[in-house]
Design an enzyme around this catalytic site. Structure first.
Site, PDB file in Angstrom:
ATOM      1  N   TYR A  85       0.811  -1.219   0.000  1.00  0.00           N
ATOM      2  CA  TYR A  85       0.000   0.000   0.000  1.00  0.00           C
ATOM      3  C   TYR A  85       0.845   1.269   0.000  1.00  0.00           C
ATOM      4  CZ  TYR A  85      -4.190  -2.789   0.944  1.00  0.00           C
ATOM      5  OH  TYR A  85      -5.223  -3.682   0.854  1.00  0.00           O
TER       6      TYR A  85
ATOM      7  N   LYS B 239       4.766 -14.132   5.220  1.00  0.00           N
ATOM      8  CA  LYS B 239       5.017 -15.088   4.142  1.00  0.00           C
ATOM      9  C   LYS B 239       6.503 -14.986   3.788  1.00  0.00           C
ATOM     10  CE  LYS B 239       3.215 -17.883   0.918  1.00  0.00           C
ATOM     11  NZ  LYS B 239       2.623 -19.179   1.152  1.00  0.00           N
TER      12      LYS B 239
ATOM     13  N   ASP C  98      -0.901 -18.032   4.570  1.00  0.00           N
ATOM     14  CA  ASP C  98      -1.861 -18.929   3.922  1.00  0.00           C
ATOM     15  C   ASP C  98      -2.369 -19.974   4.926  1.00  0.00           C
ATOM     16  OD1 ASP C  98       0.752 -19.869   3.926  1.00  0.00           O
ATOM     17  OD2 ASP C  98       0.673 -20.740   1.915  1.00  0.00           O
TER      18      ASP C  98
ATOM     19  N   ASP D 286      -5.246  -6.408   6.206  1.00  0.00           N
ATOM     20  CA  ASP D 286      -6.474  -5.956   5.557  1.00  0.00           C
ATOM     21  C   ASP D 286      -7.346  -7.172   5.193  1.00  0.00           C
ATOM     22  OD1 ASP D 286      -8.367  -4.418   4.311  1.00  0.00           O
ATOM     23  OD2 ASP D 286      -7.116  -3.812   2.628  1.00  0.00           O
TER      24      ASP D 286
ATOM     25  N   ASP E 229     -10.818  -8.923   7.270  1.00  0.00           N
ATOM     26  CA  ASP E 229     -12.108  -9.094   6.574  1.00  0.00           C
ATOM     27  C   ASP E 229     -12.555 -10.555   6.637  1.00  0.00           C
ATOM     28  OD1 ASP E 229     -11.928  -6.379   5.749  1.00  0.00           O
ATOM     29  OD2 ASP E 229     -12.980  -6.845   3.883  1.00  0.00           O
TER      30      ASP E 229
END
Ligand SMILES: NC(=O)C1=CN([C@@H]2O[C@H](COP(=O)(O)OP(=O)(O)OC[C@H]3O[C@@H](n4cnc5c(N)ncnc54)[C@H](O)[C@@H]3O)[C@@H](O)[C@H]2O)C=CC1
Ligand SMILES: CC(C)CC(=O)C(=O)O
Length: 326
Positions: free
Chosen positions: A119, A166, A198, A222, A226
Site C-alpha cells: 500500500y 510469508k 496462507d 487488511d 475481513d
C-alpha cells in the site's frame, strides 16, 4: 473547553453510520465536532478526493472519526493514515452473544502495519504487457509495530502474540518484517508464534481460538481481518483504530456498501464501536465501556439490521443503543 473531534462521513453508508456514531458520542460527552470532507462526492465536486484543508485538519487534530470512501478510498484513507502518523491499525474481530456467527468462539485482535507493504504506492505500468509494484518494508516501522504489540499484550495480561507473514517466499520484505518483530518481542520477553499467512487463513477458519493477538503486514492485515469479519457475522461489526504517537483516526473496517447505501439499513455497530475506541484514545475509558456495553446489549436482544438477520434500520438500532446507555 470541550475536545474537538474531526468527523468525515465520506461516501455511501459512511453518511448513515457516522451520524449514528456521532449521536452516541454526543450522548456520552461534551465534544465539539468539526466536519471535514473527503471521498468520491468531493472529488466529483472539486476534482480532489482529499482536499488539503481536510488533510491539515486531520493532521492537527487529536482524533478523527471517518466513515468510508468509495472508488477514491486509496486516495483518501491511505494519506489520512499517514496524516495521523499511524504505525498500527488495531482491528478487533470478536463474536457477540445473540449474533449468528460461523465461529462464535472468535475473539481476535489484528495489529496491522499501517503505512508500508504494497500500500506504499510504488506501482508502475511499464508497457502494454507489464506492470510492477514495489513492496516497501522498513525495520523501523516493523519495530515500532512490534513495540506497540508488546505493550498491548502486556496491558492485556497476555504472554505473547502471533506473527503472520510469508517470509518463506518474500524473504527480503516479510523476512525483514518477521525478524524485526521477533527481535523486539524477544528483547521484551514477549512470546511469539510464527504463522505463514496462507496457513493462518485456513487455521483461523477451523479454530480461531488458536489465535489471539495477530501482528501482520499491511495487506495481510487488511485481508485477514475481513476474513475474520466473515467468521463473526459480517463487516457491520468490525471497528478499527489507526493509531499514531499522539493522533489517531477511527473507522469501521467496512467500505461504502454501495449495494445498500441510501436505504437506511446499514448496521451502525462498527462505526459506534469505532467511536468507543476513539473515546478510549481521548481518555474516556468509562464512557467507552458504556458504549460497548450498550452495543453488546442491542446485538444480543435486538433490534438488528438485515445483515444480522433482523429487519430494523440504522436509526432504530442507533436509538436502541442510545436508550441502553447508562
Ligand atoms: N476505508 C474505506 O474507506 C474503504 C472503502 N472501500 C470502498 O467501498 C466500496 C465498496 O467496497 P466493497 O468491497 O463492496 O466492501 P464493503 O465493505 O463496502 O461491502 C462488502 C459487503 O458488506 C456489506 N456491509 C459492509 N458494511 C456493512 C454495514 N455496516 N452494514 C451492513 N452491511 C454491510 C455490504 O453491503 C457488502 O455486501 C469500494 O468502492 C471500496 O473502494 C472498501 C473498504 C474500505
Ligand atoms: C485503500 C483501502 C480501501 C484499503 C482497505 O480496505 C483498508 O486499508 O482498510
Amino acid at each position: 473547553m470541550s475536545e474537538e473531534i474531526v468527523v468525515i462521513e465520506g461516501d455511501g453508508i459512511g453518511r448513515e453510520v457516522v451520524p449514528a456514531a456521532v449521536s452516541v458520542l454526543e450522548a456520552v460527552g461534551d465534544f465539539e465536532f468539526v466536519a471535514a470532507e473527503a471521498g468520491d462526492a468531493v472529488k466529483e465536486a472539486t476534482g480532489e478526493a482529499l482536499p488539503q484543508e481536510t488533510y491539515d485538519t486531520v493532521a492537527d487534530a487529536d482524533a478523527t472519526l471517518f466513515g468510508a470512501a468509495g472508488e477514491t478510498a486509496a486516495d483518501v484513507i491511505l494519506p489520512l493514515r499517514t496524516a495521523v502518523g499511524s504505525f498500527v491499525n488495531v482491528r478487533p474481530a470478536r463474536a457477540y452473544p445473540g449474533v449468528e456467527a460461523v465461529r462464535p468462539e472468535t475473539d481476535l485482535v489484528f495489529l496491522r502495519e499501517n503505512t508500508e507493504g504494497v500500500y506504499a504506492g510504488h506501482e508502475d505500468r511499464l508497457s502494454d504487457d507489464l506492470s510492477t509494484l514495489t513492496r516497501v518494508v522498513t525495520t523501523s516501522a516493523s519495530e515500532r509495530l512490534a513495540e506497540y504489540a508488546c505493550e498491548y499484550v502486556d496491558e492485556q495480561g497476555k504472554k505473547g502474540f502471533q506473527v503472520v507473514h510469508k517470509a518463506n517466499v518474500m524473504r527480503e520484505t516479510d523476512g525483514r518484517f518477521r525478524d524485526a518483530v521477533v527481535d523486539v518481542a524477544d528483547e521484551a520477553g514477549v512470546e511469539t508464534e510464527e504463522v505463514l499467512m496462507d496457513a493462518f487463513a485456513t487455521r483461523v477458519c477451523l479454530d480461531p481460538t488458536q489465535f489471539d493477538v495477530v501482528v501482520c503486514p499491511n495487506l495481510a492485515g487488511d485481508v485477514l481481518s475481513d476474513l475474520a469479519a466473515g467468521l463473526v457475522g459480517g463487516l457491520g461489526l468490525l471497528p478499527s483504530a489507526n493509531v499514531g504517537p499522539d493522533n489517531a483516526l477511527f473507522e469501521p473496517v467496512h467500505g461504502t456498501a454501495p449495494d445498500i447505501a441510501g436505504e437506511g439499513v446499514a448496521n451502525p455497530s462498527a462505526a459506534i464501536l469505532s467511536a468507543a475506541m476513539l473515546l478510549d484514545h481521548l481518555g474516556y475509558g468509562d464512557e467507552a465501556e458504556n458504549v460497548r456495553t450498550a452495543v453488546e446489549s442491542v446485538l444480543e436482544d435486538g433490534p438488528r439490521t438485515a445483515d444480522l438477520g433482523g429487519d430494523a434500520g440504522t436509526e432504530e438500532v442507533t436509538t436502541a443503543v442510545l436508550d441502553r446507555l447508562d
